[in-house]
Each structure stands twice: as structure tokens, then as C-alpha cells.
Design a protein around this motif. Structure first.
Motif, PDB file in Angstrom:
ATOM      1  N   SER A 316       0.821  -1.205   0.000  1.00  0.00           N
ATOM      2  CA  SER A 316       0.000   0.000   0.000  1.00  0.00           C
ATOM      3  C   SER A 316       0.857   1.257   0.000  1.00  0.00           C
ATOM      4  CB  SER A 316      -0.927  -0.012   1.212  1.00  0.00           C
ATOM      5  OG  SER A 316      -1.665   1.196   1.305  1.00  0.00           O
ATOM      6  N   SER A 317       1.894   1.294   0.839  1.00  0.00           N
ATOM      7  CA  SER A 317       2.753   2.477   0.900  1.00  0.00           C
ATOM      8  C   SER A 317       3.570   2.632  -0.368  1.00  0.00           C
ATOM      9  CB  SER A 317       3.678   2.390   2.117  1.00  0.00           C
ATOM     10  OG  SER A 317       2.949   2.554   3.314  1.00  0.00           O
ATOM     11  N   LEU A 318       4.033   1.522  -0.926  1.00  0.00           N
ATOM     12  CA  LEU A 318       4.768   1.599  -2.191  1.00  0.00           C
ATOM     13  C   LEU A 318       3.865   2.137  -3.302  1.00  0.00           C
ATOM     14  CD1 LEU A 318       6.755  -1.773  -2.059  1.00  0.00           C
ATOM     15  CD2 LEU A 318       7.722   0.539  -1.907  1.00  0.00           C
ATOM     16  N   THR A 319       2.613   1.688  -3.315  1.00  0.00           N
ATOM     17  CA  THR A 319       1.681   2.144  -4.349  1.00  0.00           C
ATOM     18  C   THR A 319       1.491   3.657  -4.299  1.00  0.00           C
ATOM     19  OG1 THR A 319       0.508   0.028  -4.302  1.00  0.00           O
ATOM     20  CG2 THR A 319      -0.658   1.898  -5.244  1.00  0.00           C
ATOM     21  N   LYS A 320       1.426   4.220  -3.101  1.00  0.00           N
ATOM     22  CA  LYS A 320       1.260   5.674  -2.971  1.00  0.00           C
ATOM     23  C   LYS A 320       2.393   6.445  -3.642  1.00  0.00           C
ATOM     24  CE  LYS A 320      -1.187   5.323   1.453  1.00  0.00           C
ATOM     25  NZ  LYS A 320      -1.113   5.573   2.922  1.00  0.00           N
ATOM     26  N   LEU A 321       3.554   5.810  -3.725  1.00  0.00           N
ATOM     27  CA  LEU A 321       4.726   6.510  -4.258  1.00  0.00           C
ATOM     28  C   LEU A 321       5.021   6.182  -5.714  1.00  0.00           C
ATOM     29  CD1 LEU A 321       6.999   6.131  -1.118  1.00  0.00           C
ATOM     30  CD2 LEU A 321       6.170   8.290  -2.068  1.00  0.00           C
ATOM     31  N   ILE A 322       4.517   5.059  -6.230  1.00  0.00           N
ATOM     32  CA  ILE A 322       4.875   4.683  -7.596  1.00  0.00           C
ATOM     33  C   ILE A 322       3.701   4.746  -8.563  1.00  0.00           C
ATOM     34  CG2 ILE A 322       6.747   3.180  -6.796  1.00  0.00           C
ATOM     35  CD1 ILE A 322       4.949   0.762  -7.415  1.00  0.00           C
ATOM     36  N   GLN A 323       2.489   4.997  -8.066  1.00  0.00           N
ATOM     37  CA  GLN A 323       1.352   5.065  -8.980  1.00  0.00           C
ATOM     38  C   GLN A 323       1.501   6.273  -9.913  1.00  0.00           C
ATOM     39  OE1 GLN A 323      -2.164   5.466  -6.589  1.00  0.00           O
ATOM     40  NE2 GLN A 323      -1.350   7.190  -5.432  1.00  0.00           N
ATOM     41  N   PRO A 324       0.947   6.191 -11.106  1.00  0.00           N
ATOM     42  CA  PRO A 324       1.074   7.315 -12.039  1.00  0.00           C
ATOM     43  C   PRO A 324       0.297   8.533 -11.571  1.00  0.00           C
ATOM     44  CG  PRO A 324      -0.413   5.625 -12.916  1.00  0.00           C
ATOM     45  CD  PRO A 324       0.201   5.057 -11.673  1.00  0.00           C
ATOM     46  N   GLY A 325       0.733   9.687 -12.045  1.00  0.00           N
ATOM     47  CA  GLY A 325       0.004  10.910 -11.737  1.00  0.00           C
ATOM     48  C   GLY A 325       0.828  11.905 -10.947  1.00  0.00           C
ATOM     49  N   PRO A 326       0.403  13.157 -10.943  1.00  0.00           N
ATOM     50  CA  PRO A 326       1.160  14.235 -10.297  1.00  0.00           C
ATOM     51  C   PRO A 326       1.198  14.125  -8.778  1.00  0.00           C
ATOM     52  CG  PRO A 326      -0.970  15.043 -11.088  1.00  0.00           C
ATOM     53  CD  PRO A 326      -0.799  13.660 -11.645  1.00  0.00           C
ATOM     54  N   GLU A 327       0.185  13.507  -8.158  1.00  0.00           N
ATOM     55  CA  GLU A 327       0.166  13.419  -6.699  1.00  0.00           C
ATOM     56  C   GLU A 327       1.331  12.582  -6.171  1.00  0.00           C
ATOM     57  OE1 GLU A 327      -2.819  11.991  -3.083  1.00  0.00           O
ATOM     58  OE2 GLU A 327      -3.595  12.244  -5.129  1.00  0.00           O
ATOM     59  N   ALA A 328       1.545  11.417  -6.789  1.00  0.00           N
ATOM     60  CA  ALA A 328       2.651  10.559  -6.364  1.00  0.00           C
ATOM     61  C   ALA A 328       3.993  11.210  -6.678  1.00  0.00           C
ATOM     62  CB  ALA A 328       2.554   9.195  -7.045  1.00  0.00           C
TER      63      ALA A 328
END
Length: 364
Positions: A316-328
Motif C-alpha cells: 500500500s505504501s509503495l503504491t502511494k509513491l509509484i502510482q502514475p500521476g502528479p500526486e505521487a
């Protein structure tokens, strides 16, 4: 010049060994330093040409002959301070040093099995013969005083440090050639010895979950050790061969870090991890398990995330940082800059080396 004898088991790649060599580099103008390897007889041309190294091979099990050999070495080389690292060198070095009438300090690099009564008693005995015990984190100090019963006045905390000039923000990405068709996907990196306490299987389970959720990623595992064969087999069982890449030991880690999107560490136990500090020096956001000294390195929600020993939480924490998009992307950038700033403020090798130098002078 004051002569310091560092006693280790060996100089295979690892944070402990890297710290010893870094301290010697920092002390090169102030001290004469020798390294004694108790169980590392094989010469290493690149190291043996740069450092004064004595290499022995201890017998299996308890080898009491080491006590007399160390005592003879201390006398022959006119050693002023013995500095031991980890339990076995501490045991042999403490007795030999006391018989020699010299000063001894010991650095406790991690928790050293606080649940083992036998090991706790052994550490307590060795510490009773030591002038000072250095804990590399508040967690390690707590084990020293509350579990091993070492008098608090004898324990000093000196945080590990790294040369952050070596680990700069992103430059050329040298990882892409290793990764083939998916070279544009985010890269999760880990640098750690492939041994049980580093718990790489947690990362593999988290990667399997990422893949099941169709998250695009690559993972690079840098390091080697006794668990490599089992981890590679586990990776195949989880159908991760296209996503997870084992690169083995590398001598260009500082360049490879620049190609990572996020750095992770999945350990069951840690002191103050040098690889975490190096990643922060390279302005990488980090995700680490909330164990040992990791909470003293990673500011949760500021320089990265601390997670429990759970693959879903790690994923879950990795996803927050590697998902596409400007937020990550924004989160990665903010964590990275805050991480390098924190490393510069708290974990400089210059500050660490100076505190050790002051300690050597004090015990003499």
C-alpha cells in the motif's frame, strides 16, 4: 599516533563493514588503524592495498586460542585502543584486551538477539570487560541497558553516518539497461545482504500483491548472501521473474540509486541502516519496516513511510509513491528533499567519526 585495532568477523559487504572502513578513512590523518578479521582469510586486493588488515580463520565453535593470539597481536603492534564490532569479536576481544591492560570500546550495531538468554548473558559478560559500549540507535541503547543490564553510564549513543557527498540527487540512470521491455516502469530498489534478518521475502510478497492489482513496477534487489537461492525460487513461484531482478553485489551502488523511484528496506531488525541513509542522500523517498532504529532514520510521512511487518501494508505504501500521476510525483519529490536534508543534519560521517575520536581519547 594513537593505534586503534578494529576487530570484526570479516569484511564482506554490509553496513557494519562499510562503517568500519568509513571511520578509518575519516581518521586517516589522526590515527593509525588496523583491522583484524577473525573469520575472513581470503585476501581482497582492493581492500588489502588500502588498509592494514590482518586476516585469520577461526575454528568452528568456540575458539579460545583467539584470545591469546589477539593478546599477542595487541602487544606486538603496540595497540592503544581495541574497538570491537558485533558479539563474537566483542567476546574474544574483551578478554584479550583486559589481559593486555589496554582500553576497549565496543559498537553494538543492532539488537543482537535480545530474546536469546544465552546471547544476552554473553553480551553482558563482554560488556563488563569494556570501557564503553556504543549503541548506534536509541533502540540499541535500550537493549543494552534494559535487557542486557549494562550500566547506563557505560553506554554512549553515536548515530551511524555516511559520506553524503558520494550520494547526490538523481543523475544518469544506470539501471535501465538491466530491465528490458518494462524499463519505463517505476523502480523499487533495495540494497541489503540476502540474509534472514533482512527479510526480503516480505518485499516479494508485497510485489506479488502489486502485480495482482496491476500496478506497473520493477524491483531491483542488490546484494548477495545465503538466502539468494531461496529468494530466487520464491520469486519464480510468485511469477515475478519479469518484475524482480537480482543484481548481486555491486560496487557502483551510488550510481544505481539514482535510477530508483523509491527505496525500501524490509528488515526484521535494524540498528541505523547505512543503506537507508545513502538512499536519503540520493533524495529517494523510502519505505521501511518499523523496527529497531529505522524510526530514528525515517520521519514517517515526511521523508517516507514506516510500515508494520505486513506485505499488504508495504504494498500500500509503495503504491502511494509509484502510482502514475502528479500526486505521487509530488510526494516523491517532497519526501526525497526532506530525506536528504534530514540525513545531512543528523547522519554525517564527519560528526560520527569525530565522536569516536573523542571517545578513543577519553578511554585512554
Amino acid at each position: 599516533m594513537m593505534h586503534v585495532l578494529h576487530i570484526v568477523l570479516g569484511l564482506q559487504t554490509g553496513g557494519l563493514e562499510k562503517l568500519v572502513l568509513s571511520l578509518i578513512d575519516q581518521h586517516s590523518q589522526s590515527l593509525r588503524c588496523t583491522i583484524l578479521c577473525l573469520d575472513d582469510p581470503t585476501p581482497n586486493d582492493s581492500l588489502d592495498s588500502r588498509y592494514s588488515i590482518v586476516r585469520w580463520q577461526k575454528k568452528q565453535g568456540v575458539d579460545l586460542s583467539l584470545i591469546w593470539r589477539i593478546r599477542s597481536l595487541i602487544k606486538a603492534q603496540d595497540v592503544d585502543v581495541v574497538h570491537t564490532h558485533n558479539p563474537a569479536p566483542h567476546f574474544y576481544g574483551a578478554i584479550a584486551t583486559r589481559l593486555s591492560g589496554k582500553a576497549l570500546i565496543h559498537t553494538k550495531h543492532g539488537r543482537n538477539y535480545p530474546d536469546s538468554k544465552k546471547r544476552v548473558l554473553l553480551n553482558r559478560f563482554s560488556a563488563s570487560l569494556s570501557d564503553r559500549v556504543v549503541a548506534v540507535s536509541s533502540d540499541a541503547r535500550k537493549v543494552c541497558t534494559e535487557i542486557e543490564g549494562i550500566p547506563p553510564a557505560k553506554v554512549i549513543t553515536i548515530l551511524n553516518g555516511v559520506n553524503l557527498n558520494t550520494y547526490s540527487p538523481k543523475k544518469e540512470n544506470l539501471l535501465r539497461p538491466w530491465l528490458g521491455a518494462q524499463c519505463d516502469d517505476p523502480i523499487i530498489g533495495i540494497v541489503a545482504r540476502l540474509s534472514p534478518e533482512k527479510n526480503h521475502s516480505l518485499l516479494l510478497d508485497a510485489c506479488a500483491h502489486l502485480r495482482s492489482q496491476r500496478v506497473l513496477f520493477n524491483a531491483v534487489i542488490i546484494g548477495d548472501g545465503p538466502c539468494r537461492k531461496a529468494l530466487e525460487e520464491r520469486s519464480r513461484e510468485l511469477n515475478l521473474s519479469e518484475n524482480v531482478h537480482f543484481l548481486g553485489n555491486r560496487n557502483d551502488v551510488e550510481q544505481l540509486l539514482s535510477g530508483m523511484t523509491v527505496f525500501t528496506l524490509c528488515s526484521l531488525s535494524e540498528g541505523v541502516s547505512l543503506t537507508l541513509l545513502e538512499a536519503m542522500g540520493a533524495e529517494l523517498p523510502v519505505v521501511a519496516t518499523d523496527v529497531g532504529g529505522n524510526k530514528e532514520v525515517v520521519a514517517d510521512g515526511v521523508t517516507g513511510f514506516l510500515v508494520p511487518l505486513d506485505p499488504l501494508a508495504l504494498a500500500s505504501s509503495l503504491t502511494k509513491l509509484i502510482q502514475p500521476g502528479p500526486e505521487a510525483a509530488t510526494l516523491r519529490r517532497e519526501f526525497g528533499k526532506a530525506g536528504r536534508k534530514r540525513a545531512l543534519q543528523k547522519f554525517s560521517i564527519d560528526a560520527s567519526a569525530q565522536r569516536y575520536l573523542d571517545l578513543y581519547k577519553t578511554v585512554i
